[in-house]
Motif scaffolding. Structure first.
Motif: not given
Length: 435
Positions: A293-315
Motif C-alpha cells: 500500500g501507499r503511505p498516508f498522512t494523518l491530520t488533526s483539528n487544532a490551532n497552531p497559531g500560524t494562520l496556516g495549517g499542517g497540523v497532525r495528531p500526537d501519538y
C-alpha cells in the motif's frame, strides 16, 4: 472590519512587474550551465553472449511549470483585484460602484527569482543472465536523487504559536491580517526550488521469450522513495520547516510484484474443418499485481497559531496496527490525540500505510481465420477476476473536541474507516476484425 483604509497608500506596494529594474525577463534568473552528461556501459565478462553487466548514470533537467504560478502571476494585482461591493440590489451594480468598492487584503502568487532548474541525478547497475530454455534473469540496483524541486509555501504566515499567545490577537482588534509579515495581503503562495527527493530500489525480472506457445514475465521491485513534496503544486504545511515534510513519498510502495503471461492452447492438426475451427486459436493471458500500500498522512483539528495549517495528531502510545482490520477500523485511532494549541503534533507525514493491491486480470481470446487475410478475434476479458474486495482510501482526519483529547468511541466520527474500494470484478466482451 479588516478592510484597507481608503487613501492610506499604494495597495500594490512591493509588487514588481516584468520589465522593472533588476527584474529579469520571466521573473527568474536565466541559467545557462545546465551540464547534462550521460554515461553508460555494457560488458560481457565471460565472452559467451549469455551474461551482461550494464550500468549508467546521467543528469536530467525539468522545466519550470508556469501553471503553478498562474502563467506569470496573471492573477495578481494590479492585473486583477476583487473589491467587495454592497449595493443592496443587483441592478445597482455599476463600474463606478465597483471602482469605489471597499478593498480588503488579497492573496498573491510569487516565486523565487533565483529560479534553480529542477534536477534529477540517476544511476543504475545491473546483471542479466541467460538461463536456458529462452529464459533470462535480470537484477539491478536503480536509484536517483532529485534536487531543486519545486514546492510551495505561504510566506505570509506566522511562527508557531503566535496567535495563541494571550493578548496577541487582542492587540490588533482580532484582525489576523494585521499580524502578517507582509501587510495588506492575506496568503502569499511562494514557489521555490529547494525540495529534494531520493529513490533506491532492487529490481528483478524473470523473463521467458515466446516459445512453444508460452511467454511470461515476473517482475519484483523492493524500493523506497523519500521526498518533501510529491508534486510541483504541493504546499508544505508549516512554512518555516520544510524538513518536517521529509518522509516516504505518497507514491512509495515497498514491494511491487507483477506477473504477466500469454499462453496459446495446442492446435489440432487432424480433424475436420469445423472441429479445428471451433477448437483451434484459443489463447489465455493475464496480469497479476501484488503491491504494498501507499503511505498516508494523518491530520488533526487544532490551532497552531500560524494562520496556516499542517497540523497532525500526537501519538500517545499503543499499537497502531490492528491484528484484525475491518472497514470500520483500519488502524488504531485511539493511539492518537489532538495536539495542544500552538503546536503541530508529533506524527510525521506519510507515517501510515494504506491497503495493498491483490489483483488478477485474466483474458480469453479466440482467433478464427475466415479468409486468407481476414481474421476475427473474440475477446472475453475479466478485471479483478476473483472479485477480491480491495480497500482503497481511508479517512485519516482526527477530530477531537478539546486540545490534548484522545479520541473515544463517542468522538471518533469516521476516523480510521475505509471510505472507498477499488473496482469490483468487471467482465468485458469484444469482437475484433483483423485484415
Amino acid at each position: 472590519f479588516g478592510s484597507i483604509i481608503p487613501n492610506s497608500g499604494n495597495v500594490i506596494n512591493g509588487i514588481v512587474m516584468e520589465g522593472d529594474a533588476d527584474v529579469p525577463k520571466g521573473f527568474s534568473k536565466h541559467r545557462y550551465n545546465n551540464w547534462s552528461p550521460r554515461l553508460g556501459f555494457a560488458w560481457d565478462p565471460f565472452g559467451d553472449g549469455k551474461t551482461s553487466i550494464r550500468g549508467g548514470a546521467g543528469i536530467f533537467y525539468e522545466r519550470i511549470r508556469q501553471n503553478n504560478t498562474n502563467f506569470g502571476v496573471q492573477g495578481n494585482p494590479p492585473l486583477t483585484y476583487n473589491p467587495r461591493v454592497a449595493a443592496g440590489n443587483i441592478d445597482n451594480v455599476s463600474p463606478a460602484l465597483v471602482a469605489s468598492g471597499v478593498r480588503f487584503p488579497v492573496g498573491l502568487t510569487a516565486w523565487d527569482a533565483e529560479g534553480q532548474i529542477p534536477t534529477i541525478n540517476t544511476w543504475s547497475l545491473g546483471i542479466q543472465r541467460e538461463l536456458g530454455g529462452r529464459t533470462s534473469f535480470d537484477i539491478a540496483y536503480v536509484g536517483n536523487a532529485g534536487r531543486h524541486l519545486m514546492y510551495r509555501r505561504d510566506i505570509n504566515t506566522l511562527p508557531l504559536g503566535t496567535t495563541t499567545t494571550p493578548g496577541v490577537l487582542a492587540s490588533v482588534n482580532n484582525r489576523n491580517d494585521a499580524l502578517r509579515p507582509y501587510k495588506g495581503y492575506t496568503g502569499i503562495t511562494f514557489n521555490e526550488f529547494g525540495a529534494i527527493s531520493n529513490y533506491h530500489s532492487l529490481q528483478t525480472r524473470l523473463s521467458r521469450r515466446f516459445a512453444r506457445s508460452f511467454t511470461a514475465n515476473v517482475n519484483y521491485t523492493w524500493s523506497k522513495a523519500m521526498d518533501e513534496t510529491d508534486g510541483d503544486g504541493d504546499t508544505i504545511g508549516y512554512a518555516y520547516d520544510r524538513r518536517r515534510e521529509y518522509a516516504p513519498a505518497g507514491f512509495d510502495r515497498t514491494h511491487v510484484m507483477t506477473f504477466d503471461y500469454v499462453y496459446e492452447f495446442p492446435q489440432l492438426a487432424n480433424g475436420n474443418g469445423f472441429v479445428k475451427t471451433v477448437l483451434n486459436g484459443w489463447q489465455i493471458s493475464g496480469i497479476t499485481r501484488m503491491w504494498s500500500g501507499r503511505p498516508f498522512t494523518l491530520t488533526s483539528n487544532a490551532n497552531p497559531g500560524t494562520l496556516g495549517g499542517g497540523v497532525r495528531p500526537d501519538y500517545v502510545g499503543g499499537n497502531i496496527e490492528l491484528e484484525e482490520k475491518d472497514r470500520f477500523n483500519y488502524f488504531n485511532i485511539f493511539a492518537f490525540a489532538r495536539p495542544a494549541e500552538g503546536t503541530l503534533g508529533n506524527v510525521g507525514r506519510n507515517s501510515l500505510r494504506g491497503p495493498g493491491v491483490n489483483n488478477w486480470d485474466i483474458s480469453l481470446f479466440k482467433n478464427t481465420r475466415i479468409a486468407e487475410r481476414v481474421n476475427v478475434q473474440f475477446r472475453f476479458e475479466t478485471f479483478n477476476t476473483f472479485n477480491h474486495t480491495q480497500w482503497d482510501a481511508i479517512n485519516t482526519s482526527i477530530n477531537a473536541p478539546n486540545p490534548g483529547a484522545i479520541l473515544t468511541q463517542a468522538t471518533r466520527g469516521n476516523a480510521g474507516q475505509v471510505t472507498s474500494t477499488r473496482d469490483p470484478r468487471n467482465i468485458q466482451l469484444g469482437m475484433k476484425l483483423l485484415f
